[in-house]
Motif scaffolding. Structure first.
Motif, PDB file in Angstrom:
ATOM      1  N   VAL A  72       0.830  -1.200   0.000  1.00  0.00           N
ATOM      2  CA  VAL A  72       0.000   0.000   0.000  1.00  0.00           C
ATOM      3  C   VAL A  72       0.866   1.252   0.000  1.00  0.00           C
TER       4      VAL A  72
ATOM      5  N   LEU B 165       1.103   4.100  -2.963  1.00  0.00           N
ATOM      6  CA  LEU B 165       0.770   5.500  -2.723  1.00  0.00           C
ATOM      7  C   LEU B 165       1.957   6.416  -3.027  1.00  0.00           C
TER       8      LEU B 165
ATOM      9  N   LEU C 191       1.937   6.882  -6.652  1.00  0.00           N
ATOM     10  CA  LEU C 191       0.799   7.679  -7.101  1.00  0.00           C
ATOM     11  C   LEU C 191       0.786   9.073  -6.492  1.00  0.00           C
TER      12      LEU C 191
ATOM     13  N   PRO D 116      -5.447   4.190  -6.223  1.00  0.00           N
ATOM     14  CA  PRO D 116      -5.219   3.977  -4.781  1.00  0.00           C
ATOM     15  C   PRO D 116      -6.187   2.964  -4.185  1.00  0.00           C
TER      16      PRO D 116
ATOM     17  N   GLU E 275      -5.109  -0.863  -2.810  1.00  0.00           N
ATOM     18  CA  GLU E 275      -5.407  -1.251  -1.431  1.00  0.00           C
ATOM     19  C   GLU E 275      -6.280  -2.500  -1.400  1.00  0.00           C
TER      20      GLU E 275
ATOM     21  N   VAL F  68      -0.122  -1.439 -10.449  1.00  0.00           N
ATOM     22  CA  VAL F  68      -0.118   0.020 -10.514  1.00  0.00           C
ATOM     23  C   VAL F  68       0.520   0.496 -11.812  1.00  0.00           C
TER      24      VAL F  68
ATOM     25  N   ARG G  50     -13.335   6.014  -1.728  1.00  0.00           N
ATOM     26  CA  ARG G  50     -11.893   6.276  -1.608  1.00  0.00           C
ATOM     27  C   ARG G  50     -11.535   6.598  -0.167  1.00  0.00           C
TER      28      ARG G  50
ATOM     29  N   ALA H  43      -8.928   4.421   2.305  1.00  0.00           N
ATOM     30  CA  ALA H  43      -7.839   5.109   3.000  1.00  0.00           C
ATOM     31  C   ALA H  43      -7.895   4.854   4.498  1.00  0.00           C
TER      32      ALA H  43
ATOM     33  N   GLN I 216      -0.154   7.628   3.497  1.00  0.00           N
ATOM     34  CA  GLN I 216      -1.465   7.095   3.851  1.00  0.00           C
ATOM     35  C   GLN I 216      -2.375   8.196   4.379  1.00  0.00           C
TER      36      GLN I 216
ATOM     37  N   GLU J 167      -3.487  10.233   1.539  1.00  0.00           N
ATOM     38  CA  GLU J 167      -4.512   9.551   0.748  1.00  0.00           C
ATOM     39  C   GLU J 167      -5.894   9.760   1.362  1.00  0.00           C
TER      40      GLU J 167
END
Length: 357
Positions: A24, A28, A31, A52, A56, A71, A149, A153, A167, A170
């Motif tokens: 994860v 992130l 991204l 994202p 996850e 990804v 989303r 998160a 995190q 995000e």
């Protein structure tokens, strides 16, 4: 829908898997400079970025080792866009300031900045508790991608001992998308969606009847009602025929499941309003995007009570790589682990079939 003890086959616990944490966080990081929509440039509309959430969900399914390649595949096939430009600061302490910015897509970067500042100052949980009820009436935002989303998160943050900066950022991005795309029940877009749904669904089962089983479960708990709402959406999804767009109606499954996943981290008094909001959103989605009739007779029967069949459905979604297939398969596994209802796995199987066709 019977309650059940979680099945060991389905009750994957990411909190005890270092692969989840690593996957994860690496996703992130990769991204970190992505925008909020697919394609290129810093556009403020279009198809929402799912990378994202998909990363996850893939890690939560126990496939963290596949997340980096996934990804990169997503970036190449979907495009990550670029972060939008700042427009004007939003003052969280001034209701006139932040209320005026709700539903303003051009304020996406402003909202993300605000939520990062709020999280840095008060903590992620306090920020979530503060803003969840403010955003709940606009849950239709971006076809529910804001709340979904946000939920992914939150799970990422709570699955590790100490959440990383990416995190926490995000979570800020999820809340920002929700706020900037905010759509109240009486807003123009929501009214138009409901009007279209009413025209296209004359003679359909009223929402009060469609969700009667979910409402009845409120006597047990909001958690049980949300699980039933998710299963109802899954059952309706299996009626979809090939040829249309199979994506939007999936959110009538993933949105209530996202709310159910997040409520344990919120005060109890927010549970019922959250259920009522997502029930309204689910009704709108189902009215617009699902058809009437019987399941496609060509679709093979799915015995979701068979562990091998559940594993096969999840593996098919992972192999397909489609972000919506992965997310609905993860929901199916998560929901079955608690309630052993087969409808979400049937919907996941159907989604893989439609999305892969």
């Amino acid at each position: 829908m019977p309650d059940a003890t979680p099945s060991q086959d389905d009750a994957y616990d990411s909190t005890h898997d270092d692969t989840y944490d690593t996957a994860v966080n690496e996703a992130l990081e990769r991204l970190g400079h992505a925008g909020f929509f697919l394609g290129s440039g810093n556009q403020l509309r279009g198809f929402a970025l799912h990378a994202p959430m998909g990363a996850e969900a893939l890690a939560a399914l126990g496939h963290g080792d596949q997340v980096p390649d996934w990804v990169e595949w997503y970036a190449g096939h979907r495009g990550l866009g670029a972060p939008p430009d700042l427009f004007a600061p939003i003052d969280a302490a001034d209701p006139d300031s932040w209320r005026a910015a709700l539903g303003e897509a051009r304020r996406l970067a402003d909202w993300a900045t605000l939520f990062r500042r709020e999280i840095d100052g008060a903590g992620w949980r306090e920020t979530l508790v503060k803003w969840w009820p403010r955003l709940t009436p606009g849950m239709f935002a971006g076809l529910t991608h804001g709340v979904i989303r946000t939920a992914h998160a939150v799970r990422g943050i709570t699955a590790v001992g100490a959440p990383s900066t990416v995190q926490l950022h995000e979570l800020a991005n999820g809340l920002a998308f929700w706020a900037a795309l905010y759509q109240p029940p009486d807003g123009a877009l929501a009214r138009g969606a409901k009007a279209v749904g009413a025209v296209r669904t004359l003679g359909r089962q009223p929402k009060s009847k469609l969700f009667a089983a979910a409402d009845a479960r409120l006597e047990q708990s909001v958690d049980a009602a949300l699980a039933e709402l998710t299963a109802i959406g899954a059952g309706r999804y299996t009626l979809m025929r090939p040829g249309g767009n199979p994506v939007p109606a999936i959110h009538a499954v993933t949105a209530p499941a996202a709310v159910r996943m997040t409520l344990p981290h919120l005060p109890p008094q927010l549970a019922l309003p959250s259920y009522e909001a997502v029930r309204d959103v689910s009704g709108t989605l189902l009215n617009i995007f699902t058809g009437r009739g019987e399941p496609d007779p060509a679709a093979p029967a799915v015995d979701a009570h068979d562990p091998a069949e559940r594993r096969r459905i999840v593996e098919a979604a992972v192999e397909l790589r489609d972000e919506h297939a992965i997310k609905i398969a993860e929901v199916a596994r998560r929901e079955y682990a608690t309630y052993e209802d087969p409808r979400c796995f049937a919907a996941a199987h159907h989604a893989v079939r439609l999305l892969g066709g």
